[in-house]
Design an enzyme around this catalytic site. Structure first.
Site, short mmCIF file in Angstrom:
data_model
loop_
_atom_site.label_atom_id
_atom_site.label_comp_id
_atom_site.label_asym_id
_atom_site.label_seq_id
_atom_site.Cartn_x
_atom_site.Cartn_y
_atom_site.Cartn_z
N TYR A 51 14.93 1.64 13.01
CA TYR A 51 13.86 2.44 13.96
C TYR A 51 14.30 3.81 14.05
O TYR A 51 15.50 4.18 14.17
CB TYR A 51 14.12 1.86 15.55
CG TYR A 51 12.62 0.91 15.65
CD1 TYR A 51 11.65 1.32 15.55
CD2 TYR A 51 13.06 -0.69 16.07
CE1 TYR A 51 10.35 0.64 15.85
CE2 TYR A 51 12.07 -1.26 16.34
CZ TYR A 51 10.74 -0.69 16.01
OH TYR A 51 9.56 -1.52 16.33
N GLU A 53 11.92 6.59 15.60
CA GLU A 53 10.91 7.35 16.22
C GLU A 53 11.33 8.53 16.11
O GLU A 53 12.64 8.99 16.80
CB GLU A 53 10.82 6.88 17.57
CG GLU A 53 9.69 5.44 17.67
CD GLU A 53 10.65 4.29 18.03
OE1 GLU A 53 11.75 4.30 17.73
OE2 GLU A 53 10.21 3.51 18.67
N ASP A 196 -9.63 14.93 2.08
CA ASP A 196 -9.21 13.59 2.02
C ASP A 196 -9.09 13.39 0.22
O ASP A 196 -10.08 13.12 -0.35
CB ASP A 196 -9.98 12.29 2.44
CG ASP A 196 -9.32 11.17 2.47
OD1 ASP A 196 -8.57 10.96 1.49
OD2 ASP A 196 -9.80 10.14 3.02
N THR A 222 -3.21 9.23 0.64
CA THR A 222 -2.66 8.16 0.67
C THR A 222 -1.61 8.34 -0.65
O THR A 222 -1.62 9.19 -1.53
CB THR A 222 -3.43 6.80 0.49
OG1 THR A 222 -4.43 7.08 -0.36
CG2 THR A 222 -4.12 6.41 1.93
N LYS A 225 -2.12 5.37 -4.65
CA LYS A 225 -3.33 5.23 -5.53
C LYS A 225 -2.94 5.90 -6.96
O LYS A 225 -2.05 5.56 -7.50
CB LYS A 225 -4.60 6.01 -4.86
CG LYS A 225 -5.12 4.97 -3.76
CD LYS A 225 -6.63 5.79 -3.16
CE LYS A 225 -6.79 4.69 -1.81
NZ LYS A 225 -6.61 5.12 -0.73
N ARG A 231 2.33 1.74 -0.41
CA ARG A 231 1.14 2.18 0.44
C ARG A 231 1.49 2.87 1.65
O ARG A 231 2.21 2.40 2.40
CB ARG A 231 0.66 0.65 0.77
CG ARG A 231 0.31 -0.30 -0.33
CD ARG A 231 -0.24 -1.27 0.44
NE ARG A 231 -1.72 -1.32 0.42
CZ ARG A 231 -2.58 -1.20 -0.64
NH1 ARG A 231 -2.18 -1.43 -1.91
NH2 ARG A 231 -3.83 -0.65 -0.33
#
Ligand code: DSN
Length: 443
Positions: A51, A53, A196, A222, A225, A231
């Site tokens: 973790y 954060e 985008d 993203t 691609k 991902r």
């Protein structure tokens, strides 16, 4: 803790089967690709256990020294590769990243503009079934009858509606995005402009598509691609963005965490860092240009075979096949026919589609994954011929309007595919082609 094969044979087998499917078929969904073994290694690493954060040097939990190394590397590489002053590499994927872009600069009820879904736009650019089309007042812009973006309409709508945010970039558009023109429109109406570039980020890095960086305030991409990473997603703020709003980078970071997300997916962050490093190699530049050359070869041969394409060609990694000359709603038959032959594409709306988004009249196909397999123009010409043969073999099917009738009809259609001699022949030739381009030989 044993090996996956022994621990969970069911999931192990599904992964092996999926590997065979990827190896033995032609992956032509333009948003898909094959991540490198190094990226896969990072994705399967112990980084998933932690973790963290917060951001590097400012974490809420202890024990993040090495996670900071990973995230700082990803951030610095993104900044360098795209030429931007700020990058956030934590968004879980494209849709949450786009939401973070909205909430960095908009409030619910604000006017936003994006490319209409049926005209190639993405759900999250304000389509009515997406929260983005419900929380914000969405004013979509369109393409012209020739399939190219209608920049004059976008300008008029922007001046009339004074949006807070405009999107440029989409998921089913085969021509170069006019970033400069949209930059002028945003400046004229006072909007933030976000690009985008999820589909084309690898092409931008390779110099095979113009970069939006000088014209927009934010860039979202993203990472799985054409960039060929895991991902995930990134939001970048440009110099132009900081000039418009010196607090923009801080707003983006605060919206991603704590505004929207919890702990970042550190194994993904590592994969992003690796993909960005891979993308700086001279080989990646060649690869990006080859993706476009392959898409052009595919487009030319499809058209020679009598298949209609939206805009009659492509500038990027994809072609959008318009099946309306054969009737409406033919996408499902061609998608499933190609799938049975080992060619994976997706059914897609075409501009002014006479059918519905679920049973649209087009097919979207792309070359990124095939190019990763090192296929070249001559292979694309063969693939175009195979695709045309399948299209001709299924184009006579007609989707019934009645819903119950439709289900029975599609069931029968799918059964018939397995005994269709043409489909069987194409499947055999696809297998032959795939066998000469090995995929993941060491897996
Ligand atoms: N689903 C992606 C695509 O295929 O373009 C976009 O989210």
């Amino acid at each position: 803790m044993g090996d996956l094969k022994d621990e969970d044979p069911e999931i192990y087998q599904a992964i092996r089967d999926e590997l065979s499917r990827q190896r033995d078929g032609l992956e032509m969904i333009p948003s898909e690709n094959f991540a490198s073994p190094a990226v896969l290694q990072a994705m399967g690493s112990i980084l998933t256990n932690k973790y963290s954060e917060g951001y590097p040097g400012k974490r809420y939990y202890a024990g993040n020294n090495f996670i900071d190394v990973v995230e700082r590397a990803a951030i610095e590489r993104a900044k360098k590769v795209f030429g931007v002053p700020h990058a956030n590499v934590q968004p879980y994927s494209g849709s949450p990243a786009n939401l973070a872009v909205y909430f960095s600069v908009c409030k619910p009820g604000d006017v936003i503009m994006g490319q209409n879904l049926q005209d190639g736009g993405h759900l999250t650019h304000g389509f009515k079934t997406s929260l983005t089309g419900q929380v914000f007042k969405s004013v979509p812009y369109h393409v012209k009858p020739d399939g190219y973006l209608d920049i004059e309409e976008a300008r008029r709508l922007a001046m009339e509606n004074k949006p807070k945010l405009i999107w440029v970039g989409s998921t089913a558009y085969s021509r170069e995005f006019p970033f400069e023109e949209f930059g002028k429109i945003a400046d004229e109406c006072g909007a933030y402009l976000a690009a985008d570039i999820s589909h084309i980020s690898g092409l931008v890095i390779a110099g095979a598509h113009k970069s939006p960086v000088n014209y927009v305030h934010m860039v979202m991409t993203t990472t799985h691609k054409t960039l060929r990473g895991p991902r995930g997603a990134m939001i970048m703020v440009t110099e132009k963005g900081l000039k418009k709003d010196p607090e923009l980078a801080d707003k983006v970071d605060k919206t991603v965490f704590p505004g929207m997300q919890g702990g970042p997916h550190n194994h993904t962050t590592a994969g992003i860092a690796i993909a960005l490093l891979e993308a700086t190699s001279p080989k990646f530049k060649e690869h990006g240009k080859q993706i476009v050359a392959n898409a052009r070869a595919l487009a030319d041969q499809l058209m020679k075979d009598g298949i209609k394409l939206v805009t009659n060609g492509t500038d990027n990694h994809m072609v959008l096949i318009d099946l309306t000359p054969f009737g409406k709603g033919k996408g499902i038959f061609v998608q499933d026919g190609l799938d049975a032959a080992g060619i994976t594409v997706n059914k897609n709306t075409v501009p002014n589609d006479p059918a519905s988004p679920f049973y649209p009249s087009g097919i979207r196909a792309g070359t990124p994954a095939l190019t990763t397999r090192e296929m070249k123009e001559k292979d694309m010409r063969l693939i175009a011929d195979l695709m045309s043969e399948v299209i001709n073999a299924v184009k006579h099917y007609e989707l019934p309007d009645d819903k119950d009738e439709r289900t029975a009809y599609l069931k029968k259609f799918r059964e018939e595919l397995w005994t269709n001699e043409k489909i069987k022949d194409v499947r055999r030739r696809v297998l032959e082609l795939c066998s000469t381009f090995p995929l993941y030989p060491n897996l």
